[in-house]
Design a protein around this motif. Structure first.
Motif, PDB file in Angstrom:
ATOM      1  N   LEU A 174      20.812  42.365  46.488  1.00 48.55           N
ATOM      2  CA  LEU A 174      19.274  42.947  46.142  1.00 48.55           C
ATOM      3  C   LEU A 174      19.219  44.235  45.218  1.00 48.55           C
ATOM      4  N   GLY A 175      18.519  44.181  43.816  1.00 56.55           N
ATOM      5  CA  GLY A 175      17.879  45.823  42.832  1.00 56.55           C
ATOM      6  C   GLY A 175      18.456  45.156  42.001  1.00 56.55           C
ATOM      7  N   PRO A 176      18.257  46.091  40.978  1.00 53.21           N
ATOM      8  CA  PRO A 176      18.565  47.899  41.281  1.00 53.21           C
ATOM      9  C   PRO A 176      17.020  48.189  41.882  1.00 53.21           C
ATOM     10  N   VAL A 177      16.716  49.391  42.677  1.00 49.00           N
ATOM     11  CA  VAL A 177      15.291  49.837  43.217  1.00 49.00           C
ATOM     12  C   VAL A 177      16.011  51.229  42.909  1.00 49.00           C
ATOM     13  N   CYS A 178      14.613  51.973  42.646  1.00 51.45           N
ATOM     14  CA  CYS A 178      15.160  53.358  42.696  1.00 51.45           C
ATOM     15  C   CYS A 178      14.537  54.377  43.724  1.00 51.45           C
ATOM     16  N   LEU A 179      15.391  55.060  44.508  1.00 53.11           N
ATOM     17  CA  LEU A 179      15.157  55.763  45.572  1.00 53.11           C
ATOM     18  C   LEU A 179      14.082  57.201  45.424  1.00 53.11           C
ATOM     19  N   ASP A 180      12.924  57.742  45.002  1.00 53.85           N
ATOM     20  CA  ASP A 180      12.009  57.975  44.584  1.00 53.85           C
ATOM     21  C   ASP A 180      12.165  58.940  43.908  1.00 53.85           C
ATOM     22  N   ASN A 181      13.153  58.361  42.247  1.00 55.96           N
ATOM     23  CA  ASN A 181      13.387  59.395  41.630  1.00 55.96           C
ATOM     24  C   ASN A 181      13.403  58.654  40.486  1.00 55.96           C
ATOM     25  N   LYS A 182      12.319  58.477  40.118  1.00 57.61           N
ATOM     26  CA  LYS A 182      12.272  57.422  38.940  1.00 57.61           C
ATOM     27  C   LYS A 182      11.653  58.981  37.426  1.00 57.61           C
ATOM     28  N   GLU A 183      12.085  59.906  37.456  1.00 57.04           N
ATOM     29  CA  GLU A 183      11.256  61.007  37.468  1.00 57.04           C
ATOM     30  C   GLU A 183      12.174  60.986  36.763  1.00 57.04           C
ATOM     31  N   ASP A 184      13.239  62.189  37.508  1.00 55.67           N
ATOM     32  CA  ASP A 184      14.796  62.037  36.904  1.00 55.67           C
ATOM     33  C   ASP A 184      15.681  61.126  35.806  1.00 55.67           C
ATOM     34  N   LEU A 185      15.839  59.809  36.310  1.00 51.96           N
ATOM     35  CA  LEU A 185      16.259  58.994  35.221  1.00 51.96           C
ATOM     36  C   LEU A 185      15.050  58.581  34.151  1.00 51.96           C
ATOM     37  N   LEU A 186      13.713  59.034  34.179  1.00 52.83           N
ATOM     38  CA  LEU A 186      13.617  58.909  32.419  1.00 52.83           C
ATOM     39  C   LEU A 186      13.296  59.825  32.199  1.00 52.83           C
ATOM     40  N   ALA A 187      13.307  61.153  32.917  1.00 53.82           N
ATOM     41  CA  ALA A 187      14.058  62.235  32.240  1.00 53.82           C
ATOM     42  C   ALA A 187      15.481  62.252  30.904  1.00 53.82           C
ATOM     43  N   SER A 188      16.361  61.344  31.487  1.00 55.78           N
ATOM     44  CA  SER A 188      18.034  61.704  31.087  1.00 55.78           C
ATOM     45  C   SER A 188      17.971  60.171  30.346  1.00 55.78           C
ATOM     46  N   ALA A 189      16.916  59.162  29.732  1.00 54.92           N
ATOM     47  CA  ALA A 189      17.355  58.314  29.660  1.00 54.92           C
ATOM     48  C   ALA A 189      16.761  58.974  27.384  1.00 54.92           C
ATOM     49  N   ASN A 190      17.488  58.116  26.326  1.00 54.81           N
ATOM     50  CA  ASN A 190      17.350  58.773  25.325  1.00 54.81           C
ATOM     51  C   ASN A 190      16.517  57.130  24.292  1.00 54.81           C
ATOM     52  N   ASN A 191      17.432  56.140  25.161  1.00 47.23           N
ATOM     53  CA  ASN A 191      16.853  54.605  24.008  1.00 47.23           C
ATOM     54  C   ASN A 191      15.763  54.366  25.119  1.00 47.23           C
ATOM     55  N   LYS A 192      14.608  53.724  24.008  1.00 49.28           N
ATOM     56  CA  LYS A 192      13.056  53.771  24.533  1.00 49.28           C
ATOM     57  C   LYS A 192      13.056  51.817  25.272  1.00 49.28           C
ATOM     58  N   LYS A 193      13.773  51.241  24.490  1.00 56.53           N
ATOM     59  CA  LYS A 193      14.210  49.721  25.727  1.00 56.53           C
ATOM     60  C   LYS A 193      14.590  50.457  26.579  1.00 56.53           C
ATOM     61  N   TYR A 194      15.419  50.839  27.282  1.00 56.45           N
ATOM     62  CA  TYR A 194      15.937  50.978  28.554  1.00 56.45           C
ATOM     63  C   TYR A 194      14.680  51.928  29.313  1.00 56.45           C
ATOM     64  N   ILE A 195      13.749  52.767  28.588  1.00 53.34           N
ATOM     65  CA  ILE A 195      12.905  53.697  29.378  1.00 53.34           C
ATOM     66  C   ILE A 195      12.009  53.064  29.536  1.00 53.34           C
ATOM     67  N   ASN A 196      11.609  51.911  28.533  1.00 52.31           N
ATOM     68  CA  ASN A 196      10.617  50.932  28.997  1.00 52.31           C
ATOM     69  C   ASN A 196      11.062  49.972  30.303  1.00 52.31           C
ATOM     70  N   ALA A 197      11.880  49.561  30.791  1.00 46.78           N
ATOM     71  CA  ALA A 197      13.105  48.690  31.227  1.00 46.78           C
ATOM     72  C   ALA A 197      12.569  49.233  32.653  1.00 46.78           C
ATOM     73  N   LEU A 198      13.083  50.564  32.550  1.00 47.67           N
ATOM     74  CA  LEU A 198      12.982  51.866  33.837  1.00 47.67           C
ATOM     75  C   LEU A 198      11.916  51.774  34.233  1.00 47.67           C
ATOM     76  N   MET A 199      11.181  52.175  33.171  1.00 46.73           N
ATOM     77  CA  MET A 199       9.491  51.787  33.885  1.00 46.73           C
ATOM     78  C   MET A 199       9.083  51.013  35.173  1.00 46.73           C
ATOM     79  N   ASN A 200       9.427  49.421  34.754  1.00 39.72           N
ATOM     80  CA  ASN A 200       9.776  48.428  35.157  1.00 39.72           C
ATOM     81  C   ASN A 200      10.156  48.375  36.666  1.00 39.72           C
ATOM     82  N   VAL A 201      11.315  48.979  37.440  1.00 37.39           N
ATOM     83  CA  VAL A 201      11.992  49.403  37.973  1.00 37.39           C
ATOM     84  C   VAL A 201      11.151  50.268  39.577  1.00 37.39           C
ATOM     85  N   PRO A 202      10.752  49.555  40.536  1.00 34.29           N
ATOM     86  CA  PRO A 202       9.969  49.612  41.770  1.00 34.29           C
ATOM     87  C   PRO A 202      10.716  50.965  42.530  1.00 34.29           C
TER      88      PRO A 202
END
Length: 193
Positions: A102-130
């Motif tokens: 089951l997953g992936p899910v974020c453990l209350d740390n999505k901001e850290d993931l978004l800050a380290s991402a540099n691909n726009k498609k990946y950032i959009n996908a990360l936004m949908n991870v609960p």
């Protein structure tokens, strides 16, 4: 994994995907494949992950093997620090044949993931991870483990039976020790009894 077991596992994976809107994968360790129910909107974050070595089957099979080793449930962070909840499914002989992931899910740390991402498609996908707090991830883990335990022909597989026997022996030794200490001032190790 036999076809009827896989069909039943896929049914439960779809239920998890529908209820939680999370991907739930059925891993077949015999065929070395996996199938994922993507839920209503779908999460393709794993396909876009910058860590190519962890995509798909490799991480999922690792998680299921560890779940089998740790009595049916294993929760871990992927290289991107997202949480994967893995369970094992054993055959009637106790052999590991697959699992649910089951997953992936974020453990209350999505901001850290978004800050380290540099691909726009990946950032959009990360936004949908609960994001979930630890107690909800624990609850999801327990439910998934219960379902995979029900799917397994043996609840704990070979490893679980070994540890159950070991735990039973240790409990018996402890009881004997308590009896010996109650009946005499001198303590004798239970094996000597």
């Amino acid at each position: 994994m036999d076809k009827s077991l896989k069909k039943e596992a896929l049914k439960y994976a779809k239920h998890f995907g529908t209820i939680l809107d999370l991907p739930c994968s059925v891993v077949d360790l015999v065929e070395k494949t996996y199938e994922t129910d993507r839920g209503e909107e779908g999460i393709d974050v794993c396909e876009l992950c910058p860590h190519k070595e962890c995509r798909g089957y490799g991480q999922f099979s690792y998680g299921c093997k560890e779940a089998y080793r740790w009595d049916g449930l294993y929760t871990f962070h992927c290289p991107q620090e997202m949480v994967l909840i893995c369970t094992s499914i054993a055959s009637e002989k106790g052999d590991l044949v697959g699992g649910l992931v089951l997953g992936p899910v974020c453990l209350d740390n999505k901001e850290d993931l978004l800050a380290s991402a540099n691909n726009k498609k990946y950032i959009n996908a990360l936004m949908n991870v609960p994001e979930f707090p630890p107690h909800k991830i624990q609850a999801m883990s327990e439910l998934l483990a219960g379902i995979s335990g029900n799917l397994s022909d043996l609840s704990h597989g070979k490893a679980g039976r070994y540890f159950y026997r070991q735990e039973s022996l240790l409990n018996a030794l402890y009881v004997e020790r308590m009896k010996a200490s109650e009946t005499s001032d001198y303590y004798t190790y239970p094996i000597a009894i």
